[in-house]
Design a protein around this motif. Structure first.
Motif, mmCIF file in Angstrom:
data_model
loop_
_atom_site.group_PDB
_atom_site.id
_atom_site.type_symbol
_atom_site.label_atom_id
_atom_site.label_comp_id
_atom_site.label_asym_id
_atom_site.label_seq_id
_atom_site.Cartn_x
_atom_site.Cartn_y
_atom_site.Cartn_z
ATOM 1 N N GLY A 357 0.806 -1.223 0.000
ATOM 2 C CA GLY A 357 0.000 0.000 0.000
ATOM 3 C C GLY A 357 0.833 1.264 0.000
ATOM 4 O O GLY A 357 2.036 1.188 -0.196
ATOM 5 N N PRO A 358 0.287 2.433 0.225
ATOM 6 C CA PRO A 358 -1.137 2.647 0.508
ATOM 7 C C PRO A 358 -2.020 2.467 -0.726
ATOM 8 O O PRO A 358 -3.216 2.273 -0.583
ATOM 9 C CB PRO A 358 -1.183 4.103 0.996
ATOM 10 C CG PRO A 358 0.007 4.746 0.389
ATOM 11 C CD PRO A 358 1.061 3.691 0.272
ATOM 12 N N ARG A 391 2.073 1.521 5.374
ATOM 13 C CA ARG A 391 2.978 0.767 4.499
ATOM 14 C C ARG A 391 4.126 0.141 5.287
ATOM 15 O O ARG A 391 4.409 -1.041 5.170
ATOM 16 C CB ARG A 391 3.529 1.721 3.433
ATOM 17 C CG ARG A 391 4.508 1.092 2.462
ATOM 18 C CD ARG A 391 5.006 2.139 1.447
ATOM 19 N NE ARG A 391 5.975 1.550 0.536
ATOM 20 C CZ ARG A 391 5.674 0.913 -0.584
ATOM 21 N NH1 ARG A 391 4.409 0.748 -0.927
ATOM 22 N NH2 ARG A 391 6.611 0.405 -1.369
ATOM 23 N N LYS A 392 4.757 0.962 6.124
ATOM 24 C CA LYS A 392 5.887 0.459 6.908
ATOM 25 C C LYS A 392 5.448 -0.620 7.899
ATOM 26 O O LYS A 392 6.162 -1.582 8.127
ATOM 27 C CB LYS A 392 6.593 1.605 7.652
ATOM 28 C CG LYS A 392 7.456 2.449 6.723
ATOM 29 C CD LYS A 392 8.298 3.449 7.507
ATOM 30 C CE LYS A 392 9.056 4.346 6.533
ATOM 31 N NZ LYS A 392 9.845 5.379 7.183
ATOM 32 N N GLN A 395 4.941 -3.831 5.939
ATOM 33 C CA GLN A 395 6.233 -4.416 5.565
ATOM 34 C C GLN A 395 6.887 -5.087 6.774
ATOM 35 O O GLN A 395 7.399 -6.202 6.681
ATOM 36 C CB GLN A 395 7.160 -3.330 4.988
ATOM 37 C CG GLN A 395 6.709 -2.845 3.602
ATOM 38 C CD GLN A 395 7.552 -1.690 3.080
ATOM 39 O OE1 GLN A 395 7.992 -0.821 3.846
ATOM 40 N NE2 GLN A 395 7.771 -1.661 1.777
#
Lengths: 420, 420
Positions: A357-358, A391-392, A395
Motif C-alpha cells: 500500500g497505501p 505501508r511500513k 512491511q
C-alpha cells in the motif's frame, strides 16, 4: 538512594525529539535497585533549570542531569549549575590538553567553540567521556549531582562505566533490586494471550505481569522485586515456566532475543544456509537478518524483485503464473522461494509477495494481503495472510511472519495454514 | 497560555515504556502557539502526584495530565486529584449507562472494575472518549487541569478533538505560533556546519537556530515565533535562504524529506530507473528505498550478495578481482554496480561493499571501511569511506552515503572523491 532524572533540551519541549535518555536511565537505575520517583524535562533556559533543580533536590538524594553540555551557544547547563550552586566555571587543563591533541589541525574558530567543554564547575569531578564532552560529578551537602551529555551513546557509556558503579557503591536506602523480563510472542493477539494466562496474571503479586502489544509481536513483562539479583531471577523463572506451559513455542524469545537473532542462531546451530526473495518487503527481511553480527555464517543473500521482469529473469518465476495468478499469489510466492533456493544454493529460502500500500489494492487483493513462501529440500509451501496499518507497518509485520515461518519450519511444526 | 505536561505511570519510571505521549503533546502545543516549558513524570503514587501537581501549577497556567485513568488497581490519578483539590469523586450517570450498554453481558466481576471509569471529580467536565476511559477538564481558580488517558491512541484523539481547540480558544496570553523547520544535511560534520554559518546563528533571535546531530546526518532546526502561521513561515524562509547560500546542495531536504524520498522523487521526475547491489548493508538500502509509497515507479530491485559466490554468479563480478583486490575493494564495488545495472536493466545502479563489524576487520581493511559504487550509461565510479559506531550504525551510515551518492550524481556533481 533515591535518584531523579532531569533532562535539559528545548528540542524535548518542542516534541521534535523523544526523551529516550530518561527511559534508559530509569531502566538501568531500577535494574540496580536504585529508586527513581521523578523525571523532569525543561528547556535550555537557566531560570527553568534552577526551578527544576530545586524541585528535584527537594525530592531525592541524587539528580542525574542530561543534555546541554555541548559546545554550541544554547548549551547552558554548566552555566545554570554555576549560578545555582554559586560555583565558578574553571578551565580544566587535562581536558584542555586532551582536546588540543584530538583536534590538532582543526580550524581555530571551530576549536574555540569546542574548548568550551574544558570548563568545569569548581570542586566538581570529571567523568571520562567517550566523545568530547566530559561528564561532571558534584557533591553539594548530602546531595549528589551528576551531569551527563545528551547524546545517547555518550550518556550510556558514562552511565555504565562510571555513574551506576558510583551510585551502587553509595548504596543509600533500599537494597531491593527490580528486574524485568520480557517474554516475546509472534502470532497470537493480546486478548488471546490474556485469556490463556488470565489466572496466572491474577494470582501474581511478585513478579507483576503486564502485556505490551507491539508491532507484529506482543511482549509479556514480568517484573520482580527482591533482595538480590539471584532471588529476583528465581521469582521470574518460576512464573516464566508457568506461562511457557500455556504458550509453548509461541514464545520465540526473551528480552533482547529479536526474531532475526533467534532464527539466525537456529540456522547456525543446525548448519543450515538461508536465502530470500523479497517483493513487497523490499529488502527489509534481509536487512533484519544481516543486522545480526555473524549472519554471514548462514545467510547467503537475497533478491529484491520489485518488478515482474526481475521475478522472471532472476528468480525464474514462470510467465504463465504471473499472468494467470498475478504477482501477489501463493503460486508466485512458492516460485520465488524455489528460485532463491536454486540461485543461492541454500538449504532454506523464504519469499514474500504482497501489497504494502497505501495504493495498489483491489477488492479481490486488498492492501495488506501478503503471501509467504518457504522452500527446503523436502518442502515447498506458502501461507496467505492479511495485515493492517501503514505501508511500513505492513512491511514490518510481513518480515515478522517470514521469520516466524522459518522458525516454525525448523521446529517441525505444521505449515501452510492461515486460509491457504 | 503556558502549559505543562504531567505524565503518570510507574512503567515510565521503570524505563520499560518510553514517554511518547509527552513528546506528542509538546509538539502539538508548539504547533498551536501554546508555550510549554515543563514536563514532569511520576509513578502511580498519590504523594508524588501531589508534589508534581504543585510544581506544575506554580509554573504554568494549565497542566495536561496523562495516564492512570484506567480501571486497574494502580490507576490512582483521579483519587490523587480528588484529595489534592478537595473534590469528591461522584458517579456520572451518562458514562455509567454508556458503559452498561457497551459491556452488556460481560462478566460482572470484570464490569465492577470497568465501572470505576464512571466516577469523575465533582465540578469537572467530561472529554468524550474514543475508548472507554473519558478525559476530564477541571477549572481551579485561573488554572486549567486536563486529564487524559495514557493509551496513546485515546490520548491523541482527545488532544486533537477537544483539548487543542479548547486551549486555542482560551487564547490566554500569547497568541503566537511557534513553527520549526529542519534543514537536513548529509556529508558535513556538525562543527563544519557551525563554522560555515556561525555569524547567521549569532545574529538570529527569531527564528532561533539549533544544531541536531543524528546518525549519518545533521539537522539545523529553525524555530520561528510569530503572530500567525504565514508570518512565521516567512521568517523561516528568509533564514533558510541565507543558510542555503552557504551550504547549497549539502542540504538534501527539509522536515520529513528523508533521503530515500528525495532520491526517489528525483528519479521519478527524470524518468530514471534504479537498482542496487548490496553487500555489507544487507538490504537496508533497498528497504529504505521501498519504504516510500510509489517506489515501484523507479526502483526495479536489488541483489543482496552476501557471499563471494553470489557476487560472481548473480552479479558477474570477476573471480580475479575478488582474488586480487578482495571483496571489500573499489574494483569489486564497481563490478557490483555494473552487474546490478545489467541484471535489472536500469539507468542507474549503486553498490556497497564493506566491513560492518564488529568482527572481520584487519589493519589494512578495518571495521567501518566501505566502498560505494555507481554505474550509469556514461559513468562507472567508486568512493571509499570509513565509518565509526556499531554494526547497525555503520550499515545505516553506508546507506546514507549511497543515497547521497545518487543525489550528487543526479545533481551533476563531481564524484569519486574521498580518498578514492
Amino acid at each position: 538512594m533515591n535518584c531523579s532524572i532531569l533532562a535539559i533540551g528545548t528540542e524535548l519541549l518542542l516534541g521534535s525529539l523523544e526523551n529516550t535518555n530518561a527511559s534508559f536511565i530509569a531502566g538501568r537505575l531500577a535494574e540496580n535497585g536504585i529508586d527513581s520517583f521523578l523525571q523532569v524535562t525543561v528547556g535550555d533556559n537557566e531560570k527553568m533549570i534552577h526551578r527544576a533543580l530545586e524541585f528535584c533536590l527537594s525530592s531525592s538524594d541524587a539528580v542525574i542531569i542530561t543534555g546541554g553540555l555541548g559546545s554550541t551557544e544554547d548549551d547552558v547547563t554548566k552555566s545554570a549549575l554555576s549560578s545555582f550552586f554559586h560555583r565558578e566555571l574553571v578551565l580544566d587543563r587535562e581536558i584542555e590538553s586532551h582536546l588540543e591533541e584530538r583536534f590538532a589541525g582543526i580550524d581555530r574558530t571551530v576549536y574555540q567553540r569546542i574548548k568550551k567543554q574544558a570548563y568545569i564547575l569548581e570542586g566538581s569531578r570529571i567523568i571520562q567521556p567517550m566523545g568530547t564532552a566530559p561528564g561532571l560529578i558534584l557533591e553539594e551537602g548530602d546531595k549528589l549531582i551528576i551531569c551527563l551529555p545528551g547524546v545517547p551513546g555518550e550518556m550510556r557509556f558514562m552511565m555504565e562505566k562510571s555513574v551506576l558503579p558510583l551510585l551502587v557503591s553509595r548504596g543509600k536506602g533500599s537494597q531491593d533490586v527490580i528486574i524485568s523480563r520480557f517474554l516475546r510472542i509472534v502470532g497470537l493477539s493480546e486478548p488471546a494471550i490474556e485469556t490463556a494466562i488470565m489466572d496466572i496474571v491474577k494470582a501474581q503479586q511478585n513478579p507483576t505481569l503486564a502485556m505490551l502489544p507491539g508491532l507484529g509481536e506482543v511482549q509479556i513483562r514480568l517484573t520482580a522485586r527482591a533482595r538480590g539479583r539471584e532471588e529476583a531471577q528465581e521469582l521470574l523463572g518460576t512464573v516464566e515456566k508457568q506461562i511457557r506451559e500455556r504458550l509453548g513455542n509461541k514464545i520465540f524469545g526473551i528480552d533482547e532475543e529479536d526474531p532475526e537473532k533467534v532464527v539466525g542462531d537456529m540456522c547456525r546451530k543446525r548448519g543450515l544456509s538461508l536465502s530470500a526473495a523479497e517483493s513487497c518487503t523490499g529488502g527489509l527481511f534481509s536487512s533484519r537478518i544481516t543486522s545480526v553480527p555473524g549472519s554471514s555464517d548462514y545467510f547467503r543473500g537475497s533478491v529484491v524483485s520489485y518488478s515482474n521482469e526481475s521475478k522472471k529473469k532472476i528468480l525464474g518465476v514462470r510467465s504463465s503464473f504471473l499472468r494467470s495468478f498475478g504477482a501477489v499469489s501463493k503460486e508466485v510466492a512458492e516460485e520465488m522461494a524455489k528460485g532463491a533456493r536454486n540461485l543461492f544454493a541454500t538449504d532454506i529460502a523464504v519469499s514474500c509477495t504482497g501489497i504494502a500500500g497505501p495504493k495498489g489494492g483491489t477488492e479481490e487483493k486488498p492492501v495488506g494481503l501478503v503471501f509467504l513462501g518457504l522452500c527446503s529440500d523436502s518442502m515447498l509451501v506458502s501461507e496467505r495472510t492479511r495485515y493492517y496499518g501503514s505501508r511500513k507497518d505492513i512491511q514490518y509485520r510481513a518480515t515478522q511472519s517470514m521469520l516466524d515461518l522459518i522458525r516454525r519450519f525448523l521446529l517441525g511444526e505444521q505449515l501452510g495454514g492461515r486460509g491457504n
